[in-house]
Design a protein around this motif. Structure first.
Motif, PDB file in Angstrom:
ATOM      1  N   GLU A  50       0.866  -1.178   0.000  1.00 62.98           N
ATOM      2  CA  GLU A  50       0.000   0.000   0.000  1.00 62.98           C
ATOM      3  C   GLU A  50       0.895   1.218   0.000  1.00 62.98           C
ATOM      4  N   ALA A  52       1.412   5.275   1.064  1.00 62.91           N
ATOM      5  CA  ALA A  52       1.002   6.324   1.994  1.00 62.91           C
ATOM      6  C   ALA A  52       1.350   7.684   1.395  1.00 62.91           C
ATOM      7  N   GLN A  53       0.421   8.606   1.466  1.00 57.87           N
ATOM      8  CA  GLN A  53       0.662   9.960   0.974  1.00 57.87           C
ATOM      9  C   GLN A  53       1.553  10.751   1.923  1.00 57.87           C
ATOM     10  N   ASP A  54       1.492  10.403   3.221  1.00 58.22           N
ATOM     11  CA  ASP A  54       2.285  11.119   4.221  1.00 58.22           C
ATOM     12  C   ASP A  54       2.519  10.191   5.412  1.00 58.22           C
ATOM     13  N   GLU A  55       3.259  10.692   6.402  1.00 53.89           N
ATOM     14  CA  GLU A  55       3.595   9.853   7.560  1.00 53.89           C
ATOM     15  C   GLU A  55       2.372   9.470   8.390  1.00 53.89           C
ATOM     16  N   ALA A  56       1.405  10.365   8.502  1.00 56.02           N
ATOM     17  CA  ALA A  56       0.198  10.048   9.279  1.00 56.02           C
ATOM     18  C   ALA A  56      -0.556   8.882   8.642  1.00 56.02           C
ATOM     19  N   GLU A  57      -0.662   8.884   7.318  1.00 63.70           N
ATOM     20  CA  GLU A  57      -1.335   7.778   6.643  1.00 63.70           C
ATOM     21  C   GLU A  57      -0.521   6.488   6.779  1.00 63.70           C
ATOM     22  N   ARG A  60      -1.171   5.049  10.174  1.00 63.99           N
ATOM     23  CA  ARG A  60      -2.519   4.467  10.213  1.00 63.99           C
ATOM     24  C   ARG A  60      -2.529   3.097   9.539  1.00 63.99           C
ATOM     25  N   LEU A  61      -1.878   2.979   8.371  1.00 65.42           N
ATOM     26  CA  LEU A  61      -1.838   1.697   7.656  1.00 65.42           C
ATOM     27  C   LEU A  61      -1.037   0.642   8.429  1.00 65.42           C
ATOM     28  N   HIS A  76       6.314   4.763   0.826  1.00 66.01           N
ATOM     29  CA  HIS A  76       6.159   6.216   0.810  1.00 66.01           C
ATOM     30  C   HIS A  76       6.491   6.742  -0.582  1.00 66.01           C
TER      31      HIS A  76
END
Length: 187
Positions: A50, A52-57, A60-61, A76
């Motif tokens: 998967e 992630a658009q950013d570190e927060a995403e 979450r993943l 990333h």
């Protein structure tokens, strides 16, 4: 991530992480040493990923109950989103050289996927696949991964920081200037 032990100030009750010892220390906070009975491989091949658009995403993943680091990776690098994720047979990974600053592996895989290194994503690492330099991708927040097409591949990973190259150049330049200065004074 290749980790075999964990030290924490918290009591943990996980089936694959039994308490190995309580560590005495000078503080009033007790520390506990846990042993991981099933540590992840240092190098693994995954065919599920998967982006992630950013570190927060990414966090979450990674924290999702369905995330399995032995089968998946969170990358990333959103520009690779178009790559398909087929069902795939397990890859065969053979370690050829494993040292702290250099490693080589032969990987045979049946589909597109990523070789994930349970080592830090850090400047200075270089990876080649079949003798050609390959981009290193940030994986699972702190580690690195390399994209592999199907087939048998030789992967070489080396740590060659730019600081080492600049330091060697500066040392040679300094020795040259010093030698020139000494030779000039001797005349």
């Amino acid at each position: 991530s290749g980790v075999t032990a964990v030290i924490t100030h918290e009591r943990v009750a996980l089936p694959d992480m039994p308490l190995a010892a309580e560590l005495p220390n000078r503080s009033s906070t007790p520390f506990y040493l846990y042993r991981l009975t099933r540590p992840a491989d240092r190098v693994r091949f995954v065919s599920a990923w998967e982006f992630a658009q950013d570190e927060a995403e990414a966090i979450r993943l990674l924290l999702a109950p369905s995330f399995d680091p032995a089968r998946q990776v969170v990358l990333h690098t959103p520009e690779l989103r178009a790559i398909q994720q087929p069902e795939c047979a397990p890859a065969k990974i053979t370690a050829l050289t494993v040292k702290s600053h250099v490693s080589a592996y032969r990987v045979t895989n049946a589909c597109d996927g990523f070789v994930v290194f349970a080592e830090p994503f850090y400047p200075g690492w270089r990876v080649s696949v079949d003798g050609r330099r390959a981009p290193i991708l940030r994986a699972n927040m702190a580690f690195s991964a390399v994209l592999l097409p199907p087939g048998t591949h030789l992967i070489e990973r080396r740590y060659i920081p730019l600081s080492l190259i600049f330091g060697a150049f500066a040392s040679l330049l300094s020795c040259g200037i010093l030698g020139w200065h000494v030779a000039r004074k001797a005349r």
